[in-house]
Design a protein around this motif. Sequence first.
Motif, short mmCIF file in Angstrom:
data_model
loop_
_atom_site.label_atom_id
_atom_site.label_comp_id
_atom_site.label_asym_id
_atom_site.label_seq_id
_atom_site.Cartn_x
_atom_site.Cartn_y
_atom_site.Cartn_z
N GLU A 4 43.49 -8.62 6.79
CA GLU A 4 43.64 -7.64 5.71
C GLU A 4 42.36 -7.67 4.88
O GLU A 4 41.84 -8.74 4.58
CB GLU A 4 44.84 -8.00 4.85
N TYR A 5 41.86 -6.49 4.52
CA TYR A 5 40.60 -6.46 3.80
C TYR A 5 40.50 -5.22 2.91
O TYR A 5 41.28 -4.28 3.03
CB TYR A 5 39.41 -6.52 4.75
N THR A 6 39.52 -5.25 2.03
CA THR A 6 39.23 -4.14 1.13
C THR A 6 37.75 -3.81 1.26
O THR A 6 36.91 -4.69 1.26
CB THR A 6 39.55 -4.53 -0.33
N GLY A 7 37.47 -2.52 1.39
CA GLY A 7 36.09 -2.06 1.45
C GLY A 7 35.87 -1.00 0.38
O GLY A 7 36.83 -0.40 -0.11
N ASP A 8 34.64 -0.79 0.00
CA ASP A 8 34.40 0.26 -0.97
C ASP A 8 33.03 0.88 -0.72
O ASP A 8 32.19 0.30 -0.05
CB ASP A 8 34.50 -0.28 -2.41
N GLY A 9 32.86 2.08 -1.24
CA GLY A 9 31.60 2.78 -1.08
C GLY A 9 31.63 4.10 -1.81
O GLY A 9 32.62 4.46 -2.46
N THR A 10 30.55 4.83 -1.69
CA THR A 10 30.42 6.13 -2.32
C THR A 10 30.31 7.19 -1.24
O THR A 10 29.52 7.05 -0.30
CB THR A 10 29.17 6.17 -3.22
N GLY A 26 30.24 12.41 -4.00
CA GLY A 26 29.60 11.33 -4.75
C GLY A 26 30.60 10.40 -5.40
O GLY A 26 30.22 9.52 -6.17
N ARG A 27 31.89 10.56 -5.09
CA ARG A 27 32.93 9.71 -5.69
C ARG A 27 32.97 8.34 -5.03
O ARG A 27 32.78 8.20 -3.83
CB ARG A 27 34.31 10.35 -5.53
N HIS A 28 33.25 7.33 -5.83
CA HIS A 28 33.42 5.96 -5.34
C HIS A 28 34.85 5.82 -4.82
O HIS A 28 35.79 6.32 -5.43
CB HIS A 28 33.18 4.95 -6.47
N VAL A 29 35.01 5.15 -3.68
CA VAL A 29 36.31 4.98 -3.05
C VAL A 29 36.50 3.51 -2.67
O VAL A 29 35.57 2.87 -2.17
CB VAL A 29 36.42 5.85 -1.77
N THR A 30 37.70 3.00 -2.92
CA THR A 30 38.09 1.67 -2.47
C THR A 30 39.15 1.84 -1.39
O THR A 30 40.14 2.54 -1.60
CB THR A 30 38.64 0.81 -3.62
N VAL A 31 38.95 1.21 -0.25
CA VAL A 31 39.83 1.36 0.91
C VAL A 31 40.52 0.03 1.19
O VAL A 31 39.86 -0.99 1.34
CB VAL A 31 39.03 1.80 2.15
N HIS A 32 41.85 0.07 1.28
CA HIS A 32 42.62 -1.11 1.67
C HIS A 32 43.04 -0.90 3.12
O HIS A 32 43.53 0.16 3.49
CB HIS A 32 43.86 -1.27 0.78
N ALA A 33 42.82 -1.93 3.95
CA ALA A 33 43.10 -1.79 5.37
C ALA A 33 43.64 -3.10 5.95
O ALA A 33 43.54 -4.16 5.34
CB ALA A 33 41.83 -1.40 6.11
N CYS A 34 44.21 -2.97 7.14
CA CYS A 34 44.76 -4.11 7.85
C CYS A 34 44.52 -3.90 9.34
O CYS A 34 44.82 -2.84 9.88
CB CYS A 34 46.26 -4.21 7.55
N ASP A 35 43.94 -4.89 10.00
CA ASP A 35 43.75 -4.87 11.45
C ASP A 35 44.72 -5.86 12.08
O ASP A 35 44.90 -6.97 11.57
CB ASP A 35 42.34 -5.30 11.83
N ILE A 36 45.32 -5.46 13.18
CA ILE A 36 46.22 -6.34 13.92
C ILE A 36 45.72 -6.43 15.36
O ILE A 36 45.49 -5.41 16.01
CB ILE A 36 47.67 -5.82 13.90
N TYR A 37 45.50 -7.66 15.82
CA TYR A 37 44.99 -7.89 17.16
C TYR A 37 45.98 -8.70 17.98
O TYR A 37 46.55 -9.67 17.49
CB TYR A 37 43.67 -8.66 17.11
N GLU A 38 46.17 -8.29 19.23
CA GLU A 38 46.95 -9.08 20.18
C GLU A 38 45.94 -9.87 21.01
O GLU A 38 45.03 -9.28 21.61
CB GLU A 38 47.79 -8.18 21.06
N ILE A 39 46.09 -11.19 21.01
CA ILE A 39 45.13 -12.05 21.68
C ILE A 39 45.82 -12.80 22.82
O ILE A 39 46.92 -13.34 22.65
CB ILE A 39 44.50 -13.04 20.69
#
Length: 68
Positions: A4-10, A26-39
């Motif tokens: 689970e992670y958070t990224g941000d940018g313009t 030109g708006r700033h955005v914060t993105v919340h995301a989650c990656d799920i991997y089957e190993i």
Amino acid sequence: MVVEYTGDGTRTGDLVLHAGTLPATGRHVTVHACDIYEIKDGKIQEGRVYLDTGGIMAQLGVTERTGA
């Protein structure tokens, strides 16, 4: 494995959607995301990514935030 992670940018480029293309804001955005991997045997067999697309669209002014 779950990451689970958070990224941000313009947003400086056009956003291409099914309904059309939105010019850069030109708006700033914060993105919340989650990656799920089957190993299996130490190797990734499958991966999925989940993003808060509603939150992203609200931050870009495309939609309004709703809910709690």
